[in-house]
Scaffold this motif. Structure first.
Motif, PDB file in Angstrom:
ATOM      1  N   ASN A   1      63.851  42.313  -9.037  1.00  0.00           N
ATOM      2  CA  ASN A   1      64.362  42.369 -10.293  1.00  0.00           C
ATOM      3  C   ASN A   1      64.312  41.187 -10.976  1.00  0.00           C
ATOM      4  O   ASN A   1      64.077  40.001 -10.341  1.00  0.00           O
ATOM      5  N   ILE A   2      64.376  41.519 -12.330  1.00  0.00           N
ATOM      6  CA  ILE A   2      64.262  40.170 -13.286  1.00  0.00           C
ATOM      7  C   ILE A   2      65.607  39.384 -13.699  1.00  0.00           C
ATOM      8  O   ILE A   2      65.600  38.623 -13.532  1.00  0.00           O
TER       9      ILE A   2
ATOM     10  N   ALA B   1      65.485  35.250 -10.676  1.00  0.00           N
ATOM     11  CA  ALA B   1      64.788  34.595 -12.070  1.00  0.00           C
ATOM     12  C   ALA B   1      64.299  33.348 -11.912  1.00  0.00           C
ATOM     13  O   ALA B   1      63.233  32.986 -12.679  1.00  0.00           O
ATOM     14  N   ASP B   2      64.981  32.440 -11.091  1.00  0.00           N
ATOM     15  CA  ASP B   2      64.228  31.041 -11.049  1.00  0.00           C
ATOM     16  C   ASP B   2      62.829  31.283 -10.434  1.00  0.00           C
ATOM     17  O   ASP B   2      62.091  30.398 -10.877  1.00  0.00           O
TER      18      ASP B   2
ATOM     19  N   ILE C   1      60.722  33.608 -10.521  1.00  0.00           N
ATOM     20  CA  ILE C   1      59.587  33.835 -11.448  1.00  0.00           C
ATOM     21  C   ILE C   1      59.411  32.881 -12.551  1.00  0.00           C
ATOM     22  O   ILE C   1      58.209  32.709 -13.051  1.00  0.00           O
ATOM     23  N   GLN C   2      60.643  32.307 -13.096  1.00  0.00           N
ATOM     24  CA  GLN C   2      60.364  31.101 -14.057  1.00  0.00           C
ATOM     25  C   GLN C   2      59.381  29.833 -13.446  1.00  0.00           C
ATOM     26  O   GLN C   2      58.306  29.667 -13.980  1.00  0.00           O
TER      27      GLN C   2
ATOM     28  N   SER D   1      55.730  31.449 -13.170  1.00  0.00           N
ATOM     29  CA  SER D   1      55.409  31.695 -14.362  1.00  0.00           C
ATOM     30  C   SER D   1      54.572  30.346 -14.967  1.00  0.00           C
ATOM     31  O   SER D   1      53.491  30.252 -15.572  1.00  0.00           O
ATOM     32  N   ASP D   2      55.546  29.378 -15.119  1.00  0.00           N
ATOM     33  CA  ASP D   2      55.310  28.016 -15.857  1.00  0.00           C
ATOM     34  C   ASP D   2      54.211  27.420 -15.035  1.00  0.00           C
ATOM     35  O   ASP D   2      53.317  26.858 -15.673  1.00  0.00           O
TER      36      ASP D   2
ATOM     37  N   LEU E   1      50.509  35.873 -16.289  1.00  0.00           N
ATOM     38  CA  LEU E   1      51.301  36.554 -15.350  1.00  0.00           C
ATOM     39  C   LEU E   1      51.754  38.015 -15.631  1.00  0.00           C
ATOM     40  O   LEU E   1      52.111  38.119 -16.866  1.00  0.00           O
TER      41      LEU E   1
ATOM     42  N   LEU F   1      53.815  41.230 -14.678  1.00  0.00           N
ATOM     43  CA  LEU F   1      55.114  41.270 -13.898  1.00  0.00           C
ATOM     44  C   LEU F   1      55.466  42.512 -13.912  1.00  0.00           C
ATOM     45  O   LEU F   1      55.589  43.125 -15.075  1.00  0.00           O
TER      46      LEU F   1
END
Lengths: 346, 346
Positions: free
Chosen positions: A83-84, A90-91, A93-94, A97-98, A107, A109
Motif C-alpha cells: 500500500n501507498i 511510503a518512504d 516508494i519515495q 521514485s526519487d 515509476l 506504481l
DNA sequence: TTGTAAGCGTTATCAC
DNA sequence: GTGATAACGCTTACAA
C-alpha cells in the motif's frame, strides 16, 4: 501560433512534433536526431548545436512510446507495493521514485494490499509496458506471477524481504535481528523482566521472527521470555491496550515490554497511562516501525526503525546497476540494518 | 521448456508472443484478436472462446507499448505530487491509484517537492509516454509547463487546489472554510477567547486562507481575533511549542487555539502539558490535517480532516469520465468538504 | 462479423 | 560521423 496551412490531417497522432520534423528543420536525417538524444557524443558539435536549437524552437518532446517499441526497452520501472498510504512503505516508494527519476527513469506504481491476486494482475498489466525492471515486495507470489517473472527476462528486485535462496535481487533486513537489538537495548538500560507482545494480525510472520530474536536473546542474557498474544484480528491499537493491561495485572508483571509494532505500542502507552502507570518508570515500552507518530507521543516512543527509505534507494540503485545506467556490480544480497531510536518510553 | 528449433533471432523483442502468433494459432486474423481485447462484443462467441484458449496457452501478454503507439492513447495516467511519504498526499495517491487500476489504467508517478522545476521535468518526461491524462497538484506551474500542458491536449486535473477561473478540472476544498468550521466548532463548545497560530513555513499560503476564515468567523461571532506568528522557518513542531508557551504566558491568554496544522498542534499539546497545563481544560487545541498521529496523542487531537482520499478517487473518476471509460459528465469544479474530527483536545 | 493494408514514431542494422 | 531502410507490435481506416 499562426495557423499555417494545416497539414493533411493524419489519422491518429495528429499534430505531434516528430523526430522527423526536427530532422528536416535541422537539415539532417532522423537517425541523427535520435543519436543526438541517445549518444550525443557520436554527433558532431555543429549539428548538435543546430539540433538543440530546433528542438527548443519546435518544443519537441521525444515519443518514448515509439522509442520503447523500437528498442524493446522503455525507461520505465514498475513497482508493486502492498500500500501507498500506510505507515510502512511510503518512504520506500519515495526513495525508489526519487532515485529512478534522477536517472531519467519513470515509476509505474500499483498497490497489492497484500493480495497475490492483485499483485498478479498488476504485474500482468505492467509487463505489457515492457518495463526495464520490476520491483516487488516480499517473496510470496502466485504461481502465475512466478511464471510471468521467469519469462519476462528483466531485472527483478524483491524488497522488504530477504530470501538468500531466491534468485531475484533481495533487499531487506533481518526481523530476527530487530528482536535481538530491541532486547539488548532494554537489557542495557537495566531492565530484566522483559515481555514481548505479538501482533494481533494473523499472518504477520515477520513479527514472529522478531519475537524469536527476542526469545533467543533474552535467554542468552539469562532472562525468562514471556510472550503475550492478543486476540487475533483485534485492531492493533486495541490489542496493545489489552496486552498492556493484562501484563501489568499479571503475576509476572514485566519491567519492560517489546511490542510487535508501533501501533500496538501506542495503544499500550496510552492505555497504560490512563490506568495510572508511569512510563517508563513502572514499565518501559518499545515498538517497531518508527511510525510518524512515535516521536509525537508523550513519552516519545522508543522503537526500532527499519531502513525503509534506504531500501527504496538501494532497490533503485540495484536496478540501475543491472541496467548499466550507473556504475557498479548489483549484488544479489542486500541486508540493511535497523536502528534503535531511543526516546523516553524505554 | 524444450529447446525447439530456435526461430531466426529477431533483432529486438526476441521471443515475445505477439498478437499475430495468437491469431495464427487461433486461425483468425490479427485484428480479430485485437478486437477480442478491445471490443469483445464485436467478436463472435466461438472465436472468442478459441482465442481465450490460445491466449492462456501461449501466455500472451498484450504489448501496450505497441498499442499505445498505434492508437496514440496509452492506458497510462501520470500524476505529479509534491511528495509521497509526507503526511498529506499519501491518501490522495492511494485513492487515485486504486480507482485507476480498477479500470485498467496504470499510474505513472513522480514527486515535485513543491518545486516547479521538478514538476516541469516530470511533466516533460511523462508527456513522452503520451499518457491518457495528467494530474497535477496545485495550480502553480512554470511557464514552460503551462505551454506543454496547453499543447498536450489531454485531460488535465489539478488537485489540492481550487481556482474556478482556471480551465483544468479543479478538485479541492476551501481552506477558508476550514478556518470557519474550526472556529465554529470551538465556539460551539463554549470557547470564546480563541487564538490562531500561523505556520512557520514561509510560503504556505493555504494556511493564510485558513487564518482568514478564522478571523472572519470569530468576528461574526463577536470575538476578537488573536493571531500568533511563530518565527519563520522554525520546525513546525518547535514552532507549535513556542506559540503555545507564548500565548499561555500572554495577557490575552486564550481558552482555545487553532493551529495551522497538526504538527504545530502536536508540538503545542506536548509542550503545554509539560508546562503543566491541562488540555483542554486550561486551553483547548485544534489542528488541521488529521495526520496519522492525531489519534495517537493524549489527549487525542481534535482536528479538521481534509478529503485527501476522496480527492484522489474523484480525480481518477473525472479523468475516467473525460476519457469515456466510465459514465457521467466530468464537472469542471469539484469542491469537497472537510470534516471536524472531534477528539479530546477540543 | 471479419479481413486487408497502411501507418503510429522511433531505433537497429548495415552501408557509405 | 552520417544516412537509407526495415523492423518493433499494434490499431485505424476502409472494404467485403
Amino acid at each position: 501560433m499562426s495557423d499555417e496551412k494545416s497539414p493533411p490531417r493524419k489519422r491518429r497522432g495528429a499534430g505531434r512534433v516528430t523526430l522527423l520534423a526536427v530532422a528536416r528543420a535541422a537539415g539532417v536525417s532522423a537517425i541523427t536526431v535520435s543519436r543526438y538524444f541517445n549518444q550525443p557524443e557520436s554527433v558532431s558539435p555543429e549539428r548538435r548545436e543546430r539540433i538543440a536549437e530546433v528542438v527548443a524552437e519546435l518544443g519537441y518532446v521525444p515519443n518514448l512510446v515509439a522509442g520503447g517499441l523500437a528498442s524493446a526497452r522503455g525507461r520505465i520501472v514498475a513497482m508493486v507495493i502492498p500500500n501507498i498510504s500506510g505507515p510502512i512503505f511510503a518512504d520506500t516508494i519515495q526513495g525508489f521514485s526519487d532515485t529512478l527519476t534522477r536517472h531519467g527513469y519513470q515509476l509505474l506504481l500499483a498497490s497489492s494490499y497484500f493480495s497475490s491476486e492483485q499483485e498478479e494482475s498488476a504485474v500482468r498489466a505492467f509487463l505489457g509496458w515492457s518495463p526495464a525492471a520490476l520491483v516487488l515486495t516480499s517473496h510470496f507470489h502466485s504461481p502465475a506471477t512466478e511464471k510471468m517473472l521467469a519469462e519476462a527476462d528483466i531485472p527483478l528486485v524483491e524488497t522488504w524481504d530477504y530470501r538468500p535462496e531466491r534468485a531475484p535481487i533481495q533487499i531487506g533486513f533481518s526481523h530476527h535481528e530487530v528482536g535481538v537489538i530491541a532486547t539488548r537495548h532494554l537489557h542495557g538500560k537495566g531492565y530484566r523482566k522483559i515481555a514481548f507482545v505479538q501482533n494481533s494480525a494473523a499472518g504477520d510472520f515477520s513479527a514472529l521472527e522478531r519475537r524469536d530474536g527476542y526469545i533467543e536473546t533474552l535467554k542468552e542474557l539469562g532472562g525468562e521470555p514471556q510472550v503475550f498474544a492478543p486476540e487475533t484480528d483485534l485492531a492493533p491499537f486495541e490489542a496493545g491496550k489489552q496486552a498492556m493491561l493484562a501484563l501489568m495485572a499479571s503475576e509476572q508483571r514485566p519491567e519492560a515490554i517489546i511490542f510487535a509494532n508501533d501501533n500496538l505500542a501506542a495503544g499500550a502507552l496510552l492505555a497504560g497511562q490512563r490506568a495510572g502507570f508511569r512510563i517508563p518508570e513502572d514499565c518501559a515500552v518499545m515498538g517497531f516501525g518508527d511510525y510518524p507518530f512515535a516521536a509525537m507521543l508523550m513519552p516519545g516512543l522508543t522503537t526500532v526503525k527499519p531502513p525503509a527509505l534506504q531500501m527504496g534507494v538501494l532497490a533503485a540503485t540495484r536496478v540501475l546497476q543491472k541496467l548499466g545506467v550507473i556504475e557498479g556490480e548489483a549484488d544479489h544480497l542486500n541486508l540493511l540494518e535497523c536502528q534503535v531510536i531511543g526516546r523516553e518510553s524505554a
